[in-house]
Write an enzyme that holds these catalytic residues in place. Structure first.
Site, PDB file in Angstrom:
ATOM      1  CG  PHE A 152      -0.423   0.370   2.480  1.00  0.00           C
ATOM      2  CD1 PHE A 152      -0.062   1.709   2.751  1.00  0.00           C
ATOM      3  CD2 PHE A 152       0.240  -0.571   3.203  1.00  0.00           C
ATOM      4  CE1 PHE A 152       0.586   2.137   4.038  1.00  0.00           C
ATOM      5  CE2 PHE A 152       0.675  -0.269   4.531  1.00  0.00           C
ATOM      6  CZ  PHE A 152       1.071   1.054   4.931  1.00  0.00           C
ATOM      7  CE  LYS A 176      -3.016  -8.781  -4.241  1.00  0.00           C
ATOM      8  NZ  LYS A 176      -3.692  -7.532  -3.604  1.00  0.00           N
ATOM      9  CB  SER A 229       4.579  -7.830   5.422  1.00  0.00           C
ATOM     10  OG  SER A 229       4.030  -8.588   4.918  1.00  0.00           O
ATOM     11  CB  CYS A 284      10.495  -0.572   2.634  1.00  0.00           C
ATOM     12  SG  CYS A 284      11.274  -0.130   0.955  1.00  0.00           S
ATOM     13  CD  GLU A 386       8.485  -3.031   8.191  1.00  0.00           C
ATOM     14  OE1 GLU A 386       7.828  -4.135   7.940  1.00  0.00           O
ATOM     15  OE2 GLU A 386       8.993  -2.389   7.332  1.00  0.00           O
TER      16      GLU A 386
END
Ligand code: NAD
Length: 497
Positions: A152, A176, A229, A284, A386
């Site tokens: 996202f 996707k 993730s 990230c 995280e």
């Protein structure tokens, strides 16, 4: 209140709305309002998209690379014309500030620019006389149907890491996108169709886990690019490769920023602030843990707290002065606050506390203010998880060796940075740090399109990274041809038998 948008799928050049399938809401995180409903496509829709991509592949593969590049050139120009519209779309569905959303779109467009160079990037190698009268050369050919699954946090850039280069290389694609941010991906795909992309070359299916499983299981999918993730990346890599697919899977991260006692105070404070709180920490490459070495904490922290306290947390969809926006969902807002509480209960000291930030003009928004936690120790919740939110851990240590050791103990290995005036310390850090993307006096060392996005350890599963020449290698297979020509009458040829 306007009705939530429906989110159509793109299959074989046709936009279709699914009915009778479950949906999941897309929020404007600044207001909490539901702005769209993502349909959760499954195996049926994935199969339709893969079949469409497979049908389009033979003609697209035969399309000369220069013609494929020409469509991408057109797409790039058309997207530049809609640059602001796309940035607004990112802000609306993701919540990042307009400036950050522009960065997301810009980094994405740079990947299209890079893919426009595909005729040169696809060139092979050759060597004459590998033996007397024998020549050898390599060519690169596409794989076939390739799929991409995206997170996202960069609704424009991450999908554009994948499909422009994949199709430039002659593959056809099934994307996707994250079910949390489906709108920008659709807008860009619509422009790609207008730019002249033949039907079936790019397909979009919306969905969640079921759609991902269907991609992994589909026998016609030759390769999968994944960003998300670590738990999902690791599992998807294992399952995809077990089925004989090529997989590149970029995962989560925990990035350390070392601050030496000799670091320039103001640029370091600003660098730490940008690294930790840019995109509300949902990056990230977020620098989520600062290791202050020696007296660095005493020199840098006061200025850091000063600049962080001035960040204006506000609804990004209507306040152009917003310096930081909300996090992605109400659930994530709660989780970030809970992790801060756990660290504080274990002895971390909040110098700024985002749990108490209120944004009265947007009571429904998912806000957490920028949080600087001092005296954090290994093992505390915000160190082990995280957090993916606006939280900066500050760990105090005595020397560079101990700091590198702590950073290297992390299971992840995406980015790492050092702030210092010492060339020797910087060199030592670059040599020994266990991370694939290193910043020296740069808090967020995210590489541009022509360099690989080079995560290590639990931040990446696979061999060839996204972006740069590695992506060309990922989306192609090499053929090596060894050639000998006989003079008339020499050797045996089929016709003589
Ligand atoms: P996520 O793993 O929840 O979702 C990513 C994608 O996987 C989505 O399309 C989602 O639909 C799908 N998915 C989610 N759960 C799944 C499951 N159990 N099985 C199969 N598919 C599943 O990630 P996110 O929350 O959207 O994004 C944030 C994460 O992405 C962070 O960990 C961040 O560090 C990481 N990220 C990494 C990079 C990188 O380059 N290393 C870049 C951006 C984001």
């Amino acid at each position: 209140m306007p009705r939530p948008e429906t989110v159509p799928l793109l299959i074989a050049g046709q936009w279709t709305s699914l009915s009778g399938v479950p949906t999941t809401p897309v929020h404007n995180p600044s207001s909490g309002e539901v702005i769209a409903e993502t349909p959760l496509g499954g195996p049926r829709e994935i199969d339709q998209a893969v079949q469409a991509a497979a049908a389009a592949f033979p003609a697209w593969m035969e399309t000369p690379p220069v013609e494929r590049a020409r469509i991408l050139f057109r797409l790039k120009v058309m997207l530049e014309d809609r640059f602001e519209e796309l940035a607004v779309s990112v802000t609306r569905e993701h919540g990042k500030t307009l400036a950050e959303a522009r960065g997301d779109v810009r980094r994405g467009l740079e990947n299209i620019e890079y893919a426009c160079g595909v005729p040169s990037l696809l060139m092979g190698e050759s060597l004459e006389n590998v033996a007397r009268g024998i020549d050898c050369d390599t060519i690169r050919q596409p794989l076939g149907v390739v799929a991409g699954i995206t997170p996202f946090n960069f609704p424009a850039m991450v999908p554009l890491w994948m499909w422009p280069m994949a199709i430039a290389c002659g593959n056809t694609f099934v994307l996707k996108p994250s079910e949390k941010v489906p709108l920008t991906a659709n807008r860009i795909a619509a422009v790609a169709m207008e730019a002249g992309l033949p039907p079936g070359v790019l397909n979009l299916v919306h969905g969640g886990r079921e759609a991902v499983d269907a991609i992994i299981d589909h026998p016609l999918v030759r390769a999968i690019s994944f960003v998300g993730s670590t738990t999902v990346a690791r599992d998807l890599h294992a399952r995809g490769t077990a089925r004989g697919k090529r997989v590149q899977a970029a995962g989560g991260a925990k990035n350390f920023v070392l601050v030496m006692p000799d670091a320039d105070v103001s640029p370091t404070a600003t660098g730490l602030m940008e690294a930790a709180f840019g995109c509300a920490g949902e990056r990230c490459m977020a620098g989520s843990t600062a290791i202050a070495i020696g007296r660095a904490a005493d020199t840098v922290l006061p200025e850091l707290v000063d600049v962080v306290s001035k960040i204006k947390v506000a609804p990004t969809d209507r306040d152009p002065a917003a310096g930081m926006g909300p996090v992605i969902t109400r659930e994530h807002q709660r989780r970030v606050c809970e992790l801060i509480s756990q660290a504080a209960d274990a002895g971390a000291r909040p110098l700024t506390d985002g749990r108490t930030t209120s944004v009265p003009e947007a009571p429904g928004g998912f806000f957490v203010g920028p949080t600087v936690l001092d005296h954090v120790r290994p093992g505390m919740a915000t160190m082990t998880e995280e957090v993916f939110g606006p939280v900066l851990n500050v760990v105090r240590m005595d020397d560079l060796d101990a700091a590198i050791e702590l950073a290297n103990a992390s299971p992840y290995g995406n980015g790492a940075a050092i702030f210092t005036r010492s060339g020797k310390a910087a060199r030592e850090f670059r040599h020994r740090i266990q991370a694939g993307m290193v910043g020296i006096n740069i808090g967020v060392p995210a590489p541009l399109a022509f360099f690989p996005f080079s995560g290590w350890h639990a931040s990446f599963f696979g061999d060839l990274h996204l972006q740069g020449r590695e992506s060309v290698a990922f989306y192609t297979q090499q053929k090596v041809t060894t050639t000998r020509w006989f003079s008339h009458g020499e050797g045996t040829i089929w016709a003589d038998r």
